[in-house]
Design a protein around this motif. Sequence first.
Motif, PDB file in Angstrom:
ATOM      1  N   LEU A 253       0.841  -1.192   0.000  1.00  0.00           N
ATOM      2  CA  LEU A 253       0.000   0.000   0.000  1.00  0.00           C
ATOM      3  C   LEU A 253       0.880   1.247   0.000  1.00  0.00           C
ATOM      4  O   LEU A 253       1.554   1.531   0.992  1.00  0.00           O
ATOM      5  CB  LEU A 253      -0.903  -0.021   1.234  1.00  0.00           C
ATOM      6  N   PRO A 254       0.937   2.016  -1.112  1.00  0.00           N
ATOM      7  CA  PRO A 254       1.740   3.236  -1.131  1.00  0.00           C
ATOM      8  C   PRO A 254       1.021   4.383  -0.412  1.00  0.00           C
ATOM      9  O   PRO A 254      -0.169   4.616  -0.620  1.00  0.00           O
ATOM     10  CB  PRO A 254       1.891   3.532  -2.622  1.00  0.00           C
ATOM     11  N   VAL A 255       1.754   5.077   0.448  1.00  0.00           N
ATOM     12  CA  VAL A 255       1.188   6.201   1.204  1.00  0.00           C
ATOM     13  C   VAL A 255       2.207   7.335   1.212  1.00  0.00           C
ATOM     14  O   VAL A 255       3.392   7.127   1.499  1.00  0.00           O
ATOM     15  CB  VAL A 255       0.850   5.796   2.659  1.00  0.00           C
ATOM     16  N   LEU A 256       1.753   8.544   0.900  1.00  0.00           N
ATOM     17  CA  LEU A 256       2.601   9.732   0.940  1.00  0.00           C
ATOM     18  C   LEU A 256       2.342  10.466   2.253  1.00  0.00           C
ATOM     19  O   LEU A 256       1.231  10.935   2.512  1.00  0.00           O
ATOM     20  CB  LEU A 256       2.300  10.652  -0.242  1.00  0.00           C
ATOM     21  N   LEU A 257       3.359  10.533   3.109  1.00  0.00           N
ATOM     22  CA  LEU A 257       3.242  11.193   4.405  1.00  0.00           C
ATOM     23  C   LEU A 257       3.850  12.581   4.343  1.00  0.00           C
ATOM     24  O   LEU A 257       4.847  12.811   3.654  1.00  0.00           O
ATOM     25  CB  LEU A 257       3.952  10.370   5.484  1.00  0.00           C
ATOM     26  N   ASP A 258       3.268  13.501   5.097  1.00  0.00           N
ATOM     27  CA  ASP A 258       3.745  14.881   5.120  1.00  0.00           C
ATOM     28  C   ASP A 258       3.713  15.364   6.570  1.00  0.00           C
ATOM     29  O   ASP A 258       2.643  15.404   7.194  1.00  0.00           O
ATOM     30  CB  ASP A 258       2.871  15.776   4.240  1.00  0.00           C
ATOM     31  N   PHE A 259       4.896  15.725   7.121  1.00  0.00           N
ATOM     32  CA  PHE A 259       4.992  16.160   8.511  1.00  0.00           C
ATOM     33  C   PHE A 259       5.495  17.603   8.580  1.00  0.00           C
ATOM     34  O   PHE A 259       6.418  17.989   7.858  1.00  0.00           O
ATOM     35  CB  PHE A 259       5.962  15.266   9.297  1.00  0.00           C
ATOM     36  N   ASN A 260       4.884  18.386   9.482  1.00  0.00           N
ATOM     37  CA  ASN A 260       5.306  19.766   9.690  1.00  0.00           C
ATOM     38  C   ASN A 260       5.189  20.114  11.170  1.00  0.00           C
ATOM     39  O   ASN A 260       4.445  19.473  11.923  1.00  0.00           O
ATOM     40  CB  ASN A 260       4.443  20.742   8.878  1.00  0.00           C
ATOM     41  N   GLN A 272      -3.412   8.571   0.440  1.00  0.00           N
ATOM     42  CA  GLN A 272      -3.530   7.206  -0.063  1.00  0.00           C
ATOM     43  C   GLN A 272      -4.427   7.251  -1.294  1.00  0.00           C
ATOM     44  O   GLN A 272      -5.632   7.400  -1.200  1.00  0.00           O
ATOM     45  CB  GLN A 272      -4.137   6.289   1.008  1.00  0.00           C
ATOM     46  N   GLY A 273      -3.805   7.157  -2.470  1.00  0.00           N
ATOM     47  CA  GLY A 273      -4.576   7.353  -3.698  1.00  0.00           C
ATOM     48  C   GLY A 273      -5.064   8.782  -3.767  1.00  0.00           C
ATOM     49  O   GLY A 273      -4.295   9.738  -3.650  1.00  0.00           O
ATOM     50  N   LYS A 274      -6.371   8.964  -3.888  1.00  0.00           N
ATOM     51  CA  LYS A 274      -6.956  10.309  -3.909  1.00  0.00           C
ATOM     52  C   LYS A 274      -7.390  10.777  -2.530  1.00  0.00           C
ATOM     53  O   LYS A 274      -7.844  11.907  -2.363  1.00  0.00           O
ATOM     54  CB  LYS A 274      -8.157  10.322  -4.864  1.00  0.00           C
ATOM     55  N   ASP A 275      -7.279   9.883  -1.533  1.00  0.00           N
ATOM     56  CA  ASP A 275      -7.739  10.202  -0.182  1.00  0.00           C
ATOM     57  C   ASP A 275      -6.635  10.875   0.619  1.00  0.00           C
ATOM     58  O   ASP A 275      -5.509  10.383   0.690  1.00  0.00           O
ATOM     59  CB  ASP A 275      -8.193   8.934   0.543  1.00  0.00           C
ATOM     60  N   LEU A 276      -6.974  12.018   1.238  1.00  0.00           N
ATOM     61  CA  LEU A 276      -6.050  12.736   2.102  1.00  0.00           C
ATOM     62  C   LEU A 276      -6.640  12.773   3.507  1.00  0.00           C
ATOM     63  O   LEU A 276      -7.749  13.271   3.707  1.00  0.00           O
ATOM     64  CB  LEU A 276      -5.812  14.162   1.593  1.00  0.00           C
ATOM     65  N   VAL A 277      -5.909  12.216   4.492  1.00  0.00           N
ATOM     66  CA  VAL A 277      -6.410  12.184   5.861  1.00  0.00           C
ATOM     67  C   VAL A 277      -5.404  12.836   6.787  1.00  0.00           C
ATOM     68  O   VAL A 277      -4.199  12.860   6.528  1.00  0.00           O
ATOM     69  CB  VAL A 277      -6.699  10.734   6.320  1.00  0.00           C
ATOM     70  N   THR A 278      -5.925  13.390   7.885  1.00  0.00           N
ATOM     71  CA  THR A 278      -5.086  13.984   8.916  1.00  0.00           C
ATOM     72  C   THR A 278      -4.658  12.911   9.899  1.00  0.00           C
ATOM     73  O   THR A 278      -5.450  12.053  10.281  1.00  0.00           O
ATOM     74  CB  THR A 278      -5.860  15.091   9.661  1.00  0.00           C
ATOM     75  N   LEU A 279      -3.383  12.955  10.295  1.00  0.00           N
ATOM     76  CA  LEU A 279      -2.881  11.995  11.270  1.00  0.00           C
ATOM     77  C   LEU A 279      -3.339  12.407  12.664  1.00  0.00           C
ATOM     78  O   LEU A 279      -3.242  13.569  13.049  1.00  0.00           O
ATOM     79  CB  LEU A 279      -1.360  11.925  11.218  1.00  0.00           C
ATOM     80  N   ASP A 280      -3.853  11.446  13.422  1.00  0.00           N
ATOM     81  CA  ASP A 280      -4.348  11.706  14.774  1.00  0.00           C
ATOM     82  C   ASP A 280      -3.314  11.295  15.809  1.00  0.00           C
ATOM     83  O   ASP A 280      -2.496  10.399  15.584  1.00  0.00           O
ATOM     84  CB  ASP A 280      -5.640  10.927  15.019  1.00  0.00           C
ATOM     85  N   ASN A 281      -3.389  11.943  16.974  1.00  0.00           N
ATOM     86  CA  ASN A 281      -2.554  11.579  18.130  1.00  0.00           C
ATOM     87  C   ASN A 281      -1.074  11.508  17.759  1.00  0.00           C
ATOM     88  O   ASN A 281      -0.346  10.605  18.183  1.00  0.00           O
ATOM     89  CB  ASN A 281      -3.010  10.229  18.710  1.00  0.00           C
ATOM     90  N   LEU A 282      -0.621  12.477  16.977  1.00  0.00           N
ATOM     91  CA  LEU A 282       0.756  12.489  16.476  1.00  0.00           C
ATOM     92  C   LEU A 282       1.696  13.022  17.547  1.00  0.00           C
ATOM     93  O   LEU A 282       1.552  14.148  18.030  1.00  0.00           O
ATOM     94  CB  LEU A 282       0.825  13.360  15.216  1.00  0.00           C
ATOM     95  N   ILE A 283       2.689  12.200  17.924  1.00  0.00           N
ATOM     96  CA  ILE A 283       3.660  12.603  18.943  1.00  0.00           C
ATOM     97  C   ILE A 283       5.051  12.169  18.518  1.00  0.00           C
ATOM     98  O   ILE A 283       5.219  11.274  17.683  1.00  0.00           O
ATOM     99  CB  ILE A 283       3.344  12.001  20.333  1.00  0.00           C
ATOM    100  N   VAL A 284       6.041  12.812  19.104  1.00  0.00           N
ATOM    101  CA  VAL A 284       7.448  12.459  18.911  1.00  0.00           C
ATOM    102  C   VAL A 284       7.985  11.952  20.232  1.00  0.00           C
ATOM    103  O   VAL A 284       7.819  12.594  21.278  1.00  0.00           O
ATOM    104  CB  VAL A 284       8.277  13.673  18.440  1.00  0.00           C
TER     105      VAL A 284
END
Length: 334
Positions: A253-260, A272-284
Amino acid sequence: MNIQIVLFDGFDLLDAIAPYEVFTAAAMYSNENITVELVSAEGERMVTSGVNHLQIQTSSKLDLTRKGIILVPGASGSVHDNGSESIPMKLQQATETNLSHLLKEAIKKPDILLSTVCGGSLILAMSGLLENRHAVTHHMGMGLLSATNAIPVIARIVDDGNIVTGGGVTSGLDVALYLVERELGPRIAHAVEQLFEYERRGTVWRAEGHAPRENQQEKIIEPTSANALIKPNMNFDYQGKWDTTISTPIGKLPVLLDFNNIDGQIIGTAKQGKDLVTLDNLIVEGIQLKWSMKVSKPMSLKLNFIVSVDGDNMIGEAKAGMLPASKLIGHRIL
């Protein structure tokens, strides 16, 4: 009334046979014409169970023109690995057959009641049929229910209208007795209990009545979705666009991730394909990124990710409940 118990390769024997016995006994006590059949999504065939590969003959194909109850058992197999004999893999394989399509059509019909025992509810969930619906499964699968956006309820039986689900494997007796009571009345259900010398366990959970003031015994696991406002590790360079591949059990499954990092808040998206979703509970945490996100392929799931970054390379895994972990690899492209 027609009861169709659906078998699939890897099914659990007790999940299917215990309800079969209960419904057959109920037919003896009822003046109503009741038929109980073992069926499959493919039609008449020998179906191999998950325990010792016992083969059982089904009589026909699951028939959606027949009014009544469709019962889906769970699977049996290994719970200690992610191989082909594991329960998660057998459940997933069942969703890749025509069974998933038939269940999606069945749930639309007002004269059909869908019911499950143990991991059978996970087949419904993995087919996208339990989103925002209350359900229960074996305790080891409750996390996967939540990952499919179902509302897990810790109870022996959960009645959510046209879907009735049961917990662990022995709940097959309880589910079937409850359905007999619901459809044929308590007197016939009581007669079956006396015949079997077994009393149904637990209170059936329904979204009715007053909610408990202190909800300690009854527990509903609600999913959460909010980006974490956690101060990032300034020495950890994770920002940018990442071309990643998630190796799922049924394909890559190809996925393009974008972090800022915007004003101290970590923001991320996944395409993912044409779908763009926001990442939840994102932590470092140190040199690792953790987040959750919804995916639509290979099925609708909420996946939990943990990845490590080394320069322009990324490696990690995605996990949803008891399903096998999927490896993620990628590299920074911008």
